[in-house]
Enzyme design. Sequence first.
Site, short mmCIF file in Angstrom:
data_model
loop_
_atom_site.label_atom_id
_atom_site.label_comp_id
_atom_site.label_asym_id
_atom_site.label_seq_id
_atom_site.Cartn_x
_atom_site.Cartn_y
_atom_site.Cartn_z
CG ASN A 283 -14.65 -7.11 -10.94
OD1 ASN A 283 -13.50 -7.25 -11.63
ND2 ASN A 283 -15.11 -8.01 -10.38
CE LYS B 45 -17.83 -10.01 -12.32
NZ LYS B 45 -18.97 -11.23 -12.07
CG HIS C 103 -14.86 -12.03 -7.78
ND1 HIS C 103 -15.28 -13.28 -8.97
CD2 HIS C 103 -15.33 -10.88 -8.39
CE1 HIS C 103 -16.12 -12.46 -9.08
NE2 HIS C 103 -16.36 -11.43 -8.57
CD GLU D 177 -16.68 -13.63 -12.21
OE1 GLU D 177 -15.66 -13.10 -12.61
OE2 GLU D 177 -18.29 -13.54 -11.77
CD GLU E 199 -18.28 -9.80 -5.64
OE1 GLU E 199 -19.10 -8.98 -5.87
OE2 GLU E 199 -18.27 -10.53 -5.80
N GLY F 234 -24.46 -11.57 -11.67
CA GLY F 234 -24.47 -11.72 -13.14
C GLY F 234 -25.50 -12.21 -13.86
CB SER G 222 -27.96 -8.31 -9.36
OG SER G 222 -27.37 -9.74 -10.16
P1 13P Z 1 -22.43 -7.69 -11.23
O1 13P Z 1 -22.37 -7.23 -10.32
O2 13P Z 1 -22.64 -7.84 -12.75
O3 13P Z 1 -23.86 -8.94 -11.20
O4 13P Z 1 -20.70 -8.69 -10.53
C1 13P Z 1 -20.69 -8.21 -9.43
C2 13P Z 1 -19.26 -8.57 -9.04
O5 13P Z 1 -18.85 -10.45 -9.02
C3 13P Z 1 -18.61 -7.85 -8.69
O6 13P Z 1 -17.24 -8.74 -8.51
#
Ligand code: 13P
Length: 248
Positions: A8, A10, A93, A95, A163, A169, A208
């Site tokens: 992803n 983002k 997601h 976010e 997640e 992150g 992560s």
């Molecule tokens: P990270 O791997 O950067 O922690 O992000 C995970 C994520 O949100 C994937 O959708």
Amino acid sequence: MRPLVAGNWKMNGLASSLGELSRLKEALAARAPAYDVLVCPPVTLLARAVDAAAGAFAVGAQDCHALPGGAYTGDISAEMLRDSGASFVIVGHSERRQLHGERDGDVAAKAGAAWRAGLTAIICIGESEAQRDAGDANRVCGDQIDGSVPEGATAANTVIAYEPVWAIGTGKTPTLTEITAMHGHIRSVLVRRLGEAGRGVRILYGGSVKPDNASEILNLPEVGGALVGGASLKASDFLSVIAGLSPS
Ligand code: 13P
């Protein structure tokens, strides 16, 4: 069950990033992988990513609107994603849930839109740190599945991504025992909700995932793959994550 490793990107990636996808294609085309690889770039790069992939990996999007078209300035329908060559779309997601106020019902509608357009929906769920600390993680994730996964979900049209919000992150991950327990819980909720179809739905871990922890996470029997953020942006890192699928 064939594992899926999904990246992803983002809100990252310009035309200059397409070289990463060419490198990924070169490396994957040289193998006959026993797993699926997916990259979800920003929608601006979607069609060019499909060209760069040349069938060596799948390309998906990060969100869609619930409706097929209409007066929704700035939004993009699942049909448009499909038309651009996408085969998957991430919905719900954390976010999107946190920053755009998306609720379970919105996520379910988007998953239904994905199916309508012939896309596989990757439906994201996960608890916050406060919810885990309060001993509420199982209930929160179970409720999110009940609210976000429509009736009719199958192994072919749906993937679940667990997640934990606090792991995204941050460099923090749950322990392997915690991941195993949560994936087992998610499986039991899927089977309760979907019957036999719930047994085949892949459950990805996200949060992560990096080259140095991918192998131990991906080889847990309950884990059907990974949803990778930061470590999917560079082909070399993403390929190291993917390499974790082979037990070392
Ligand atoms: P990270 O791997 O950067 O922690 O992000 C995970 C994520 O949100 C994937 O959708």
